[in-house]
Design an enzyme around this catalytic site. Structure first.
Site, PDB file in Angstrom:
ATOM      1  N   GLU A 116      -6.903   3.480  -8.182  1.00  0.00           N
ATOM      2  CA  GLU A 116      -5.637   2.738  -8.070  1.00  0.00           C
ATOM      3  C   GLU A 116      -5.158   2.269  -9.445  1.00  0.00           C
ATOM      4  O   GLU A 116      -4.650   1.156  -9.596  1.00  0.00           O
ATOM      5  CB  GLU A 116      -5.822   1.523  -7.143  1.00  0.00           C
ATOM      6  CG  GLU A 116      -6.354   1.865  -5.771  1.00  0.00           C
ATOM      7  CD  GLU A 116      -6.444   0.667  -4.835  1.00  0.00           C
ATOM      8  OE1 GLU A 116      -5.850  -0.389  -5.122  1.00  0.00           O
ATOM      9  OE2 GLU A 116      -7.123   0.795  -3.795  1.00  0.00           O
TER      10      GLU A 116
ATOM     11  N   ASP B 249      -3.446   1.056 -12.619  1.00  0.00           N
ATOM     12  CA  ASP B 249      -2.188   0.644 -13.246  1.00  0.00           C
ATOM     13  C   ASP B 249      -2.528  -0.426 -14.278  1.00  0.00           C
ATOM     14  O   ASP B 249      -3.561  -1.082 -14.181  1.00  0.00           O
ATOM     15  CB  ASP B 249      -1.107   0.185 -12.250  1.00  0.00           C
ATOM     16  CG  ASP B 249      -1.548  -0.853 -11.255  1.00  0.00           C
ATOM     17  OD1 ASP B 249      -2.505  -1.597 -11.530  1.00  0.00           O
ATOM     18  OD2 ASP B 249      -0.918  -0.943 -10.183  1.00  0.00           O
TER      19      ASP B 249
HETATM   20  O1  G3I Z   1       5.010  -3.898   7.044  1.00  0.00           O
HETATM   21  C1  G3I Z   1       5.851  -4.988   6.665  1.00  0.00           C
HETATM   22  C2  G3I Z   1       7.235  -4.769   7.131  1.00  0.00           C
HETATM   23  O2  G3I Z   1       7.227  -4.767   8.533  1.00  0.00           O
HETATM   24  C3  G3I Z   1       8.123  -5.863   6.557  1.00  0.00           C
HETATM   25  O3  G3I Z   1       9.463  -5.581   6.914  1.00  0.00           O
HETATM   26  C4  G3I Z   1       8.027  -5.934   5.055  1.00  0.00           C
HETATM   27  C5  G3I Z   1       8.828  -7.070   4.462  1.00  0.00           C
HETATM   28  O4  G3I Z   1       8.364  -7.409   3.182  1.00  0.00           O
HETATM   29  O5  G3I Z   1       6.684  -6.131   4.710  1.00  0.00           O
HETATM   30  C6  G3I Z   1       5.846  -5.073   5.137  1.00  0.00           C
HETATM   31  O6  G3I Z   1       4.545  -5.302   4.735  1.00  0.00           O
HETATM   32  C7  G3I Z   1       4.273  -5.130   3.351  1.00  0.00           C
HETATM   33  C8  G3I Z   1       3.334  -3.953   3.181  1.00  0.00           C
HETATM   34  O7  G3I Z   1       2.943  -3.854   1.843  1.00  0.00           O
HETATM   35  C9  G3I Z   1       3.958  -2.638   3.617  1.00  0.00           C
HETATM   36  O8  G3I Z   1       5.094  -2.368   2.861  1.00  0.00           O
HETATM   37  C10 G3I Z   1       3.648  -6.417   2.858  1.00  0.00           C
HETATM   38  O9  G3I Z   1       4.582  -7.461   2.872  1.00  0.00           O
HETATM   39  C11 G3I Z   1       3.107  -6.209   1.450  1.00  0.00           C
HETATM   40  O10 G3I Z   1       2.343  -7.342   1.078  1.00  0.00           O
HETATM   41  C12 G3I Z   1       2.218  -4.980   1.405  1.00  0.00           C
HETATM   42  O11 G3I Z   1       1.756  -4.830   0.078  1.00  0.00           O
HETATM   43  C13 G3I Z   1       0.743  -3.871  -0.101  1.00  0.00           C
HETATM   44  C14 G3I Z   1      -0.571  -4.541  -0.466  1.00  0.00           C
HETATM   45  O12 G3I Z   1      -1.558  -3.557  -0.715  1.00  0.00           O
HETATM   46  C15 G3I Z   1      -1.078  -5.449   0.642  1.00  0.00           C
HETATM   47  O13 G3I Z   1      -2.348  -5.907   0.385  1.00  0.00           O
HETATM   48  C16 G3I Z   1       1.176  -2.963  -1.232  1.00  0.00           C
HETATM   49  O14 G3I Z   1       2.343  -2.241  -0.843  1.00  0.00           O
HETATM   50  C17 G3I Z   1       0.043  -1.983  -1.561  1.00  0.00           C
HETATM   51  O15 G3I Z   1       0.391  -1.246  -2.694  1.00  0.00           O
HETATM   52  C18 G3I Z   1      -1.224  -2.775  -1.831  1.00  0.00           C
HETATM   53  O16 G3I Z   1      -2.270  -1.897  -2.108  1.00  0.00           O
HETATM   54  C19 G3I Z   1      -3.548  -2.494  -2.419  1.00  0.00           C
HETATM   55  C20 G3I Z   1      -4.613  -1.533  -1.945  1.00  0.00           C
HETATM   56  O17 G3I Z   1      -4.428  -1.216  -0.584  1.00  0.00           O
HETATM   57  C21 G3I Z   1      -6.012  -2.103  -2.167  1.00  0.00           C
HETATM   58  N1  G3I Z   1      -6.181  -2.483  -3.559  1.00  0.00           N
HETATM   59  C22 G3I Z   1      -5.156  -3.353  -4.115  1.00  0.00           C
HETATM   60  C23 G3I Z   1      -3.768  -2.732  -3.920  1.00  0.00           C
HETATM   61  C24 G3I Z   1      -2.706  -3.590  -4.575  1.00  0.00           C
HETATM   62  O18 G3I Z   1      -2.607  -4.831  -3.922  1.00  0.00           O
END
Ligand code: G3I
Length: 401
Positions: free
Chosen positions: A320, A322
């Site tokens: 992952e 960055d």
């Molecule tokens: O699914 C909901 C959606 O229904 C809603 O409309 C929207 C509004 O903000 O939110 C959506 O959920 C978001 C989700 O991504 C899907 O897009 C969450 O708010 C958001 O917090 C979530 O973030 C993700 C994050 O993991 C959560 O822990 C990031 O995109 C994703 O890149 C990130 O990836 C993680 C790896 O899985 C594990 N390692 C760390 C990495 C970075 O945090």
């Protein structure tokens, strides 16, 4: 090119006779006793004396032509490669490695973005950033949805790219029905096993790797008190790996974490756990090192730490990567970022069992960083206008060294 039908063919073959090794699987090396026959469209390539791997055929040096794939869930049109330069994945493949990117479903409507994401010369492997996670795939008990994950699998297949599955067991993006269900040990074990079996079986033969357990540790090296640990105990980890292996004999199974890039308490705890798992013959193939780093703060112990992980008899993968900065961006920060990316790539190149690098999306346009770290960002090798930053050239150069 590795097409959806050829990958499905691999899946069917894997079901009928396990003699053929799927793409990215091990096919030789000292101490290896499994099959040396690679699935159609892939070749057994020696990475080092201890490891040979089934890699896609010579398509890496071929410029992609326009193709369209129709599937039950989505349609993708890919364009000819936008660049005549070698591409990061082409360069990585020269040493038997891969270079990949994460993506997310909403971004797939951005055609300028997908033209680069789908360029196999740049990215040989794709990770769904969210759509294979528990909340996306089993939002209520026993009700599974594969649509989002499948959309990214279809995209990668249409472009001849491999896929990293992310992830099966994690404390985050875990639905409330799991965290607040007050299940006893036997019930939660069976819920976890059912989740793993269902996902791994669904994409059996189609994924190169799965992150089976994600972020099991706290930064001080103690086990994270997630619902699986507090209910099942440390054994949840071994059970998860055994369950995944039972569902797909060929996919590489990884444990994935952050803040384990350099040496320290957390890296030591992970090393000790994997050592214990290997001693217990648990089916663990790889340590995933996330690599969410900060410009100017890249640990000096990357290579030594990764070599130590690899000495356990597992692969290591940067999963992952960055490297974020405090905004606003300056030339000096961009230059330091380029240097830092090269440091990480060079460390991987110097560890024979470091099998490849995935960046956590390739462009600042879709990076997760600004939403999580206020005032920070610009962490990717392409800027928010999809233009290559200095880091691109430094990565290319480190991959060529
Ligand atoms: O699914 C909901 C959606 O229904 C809603 O409309 C929207 C509004 O903000 O939110 C959506 O959920 C978001 C989700 O991504 C899907 O897009 C969450 O708010 C958001 O917090 C979530 O973030 C993700 C994050 O993991 C959560 O822990 C990031 O995109 C994703 O890149 C990130 O990836 C993680 C790896 O899985 C594990 N390692 C760390 C990495 C970075 O945090």
């Amino acid at each position: 090119m590795h097409t959806l039908s050829s990958l499905l063919g691999v899946a069917l073959l894997a079901g009928a006779a396990s003699a053929q090794v799927a793409v990215w699987g091990q096919c030789g090396g000292i101490g290896y006793s499994g099959s040396t026959s690679c699935a159609s469209g892939t070749t057994c390539v020696k990475v080092n004396d201890y490891y040979s791997q089934c890699q896609p055929g010579s398509s890496a040096t071929t410029l992609k032509t326009s193709t369209t794939t129709n599937t039950s869930t989505s349609t993708f049109t890919t364009s000819p490669s936008p660049s005549s330069s070698a591409g990061l994945n082409v360069l990585a493949e020269k040493s038997g490695r891969y270079f990949g990117s994460a993506t997310d479903n909403p971004e797939l409507t951005d055609t300028a973005y997908t033209a680069i994401l789908g360029d196999k010369n740049e990215f040989g492997i794709i990770t769904p950033g969210n759509s294979m996670k528990w909340d996306a795939t089993e939002p209520s008990r026993g009700t599974f949805t594969f649509t989002g994950g499948q959309q990214i699998v279809d995209f990668a297949n249409a472009n001849g790219q491999a896929i990293r599955g992310h992830n099966l067991v994690w404390h985050s993006q875990l639905p409330a029905w799991v965290t607040s269900g007050n299940f006893d040990k036997a019930t939660l074990t069976s819920i976890m096993q059912n989740h793993i079996t269902t996902l791994v079986t669904h994409w059996k033969g189609q994924l190169a790797q799965w992150d089976v357990v994600n972020e099991a540790f706290n930064d001080d090296g103690t086990f994270r008190q997630n619902v699986f640990y507090t209910t099942i105990g440390e054994d949840y980890i071994q059970i998860a790996f055994e369950t995944a292996r039972a569902a797909d004999p060929d996919v590489k199974l990884c444990i994935n974490d952050y803040n384990i890039e350099g040496s320290g308490a957390k890296a030591t705890a992970l090393y000790n756990l994997v050592s214990k798992l290997k001693a217990a013959n648990a089916p663990i193939d790889c340590i995933g090192i996330q690599g969410h780093l900060i410009v100017g703060e890249v640990p000096s112990t990357l290579q030594a730490n990764w070599a130590q992980f690899a000495s356990l008899g597992v692969d290591v993968a940067i999963t992952e990567l960055d490297i974020r900065m405090t905004l606003p961006e300056t030339d000096a920060l961009l230059q330091q970022q380029a240097k830092d990316y090269a440091t990480v790539v060079a460390a991987c190149m110097n560890v024979s069992r470091c099998i490849g690098i995935t960046i956590w999306d390739y462009t600042d346009k879709y990076s997760w960083v600004p939403q999580t770290f206020s005032g920070q960002g610009d962490a990717c090798p392409w800027d928010s206008n999809l233009q290559k930053k200095p880091a691109y050239a430094s990565i290319a150069s480190a991959l060529s060294a």
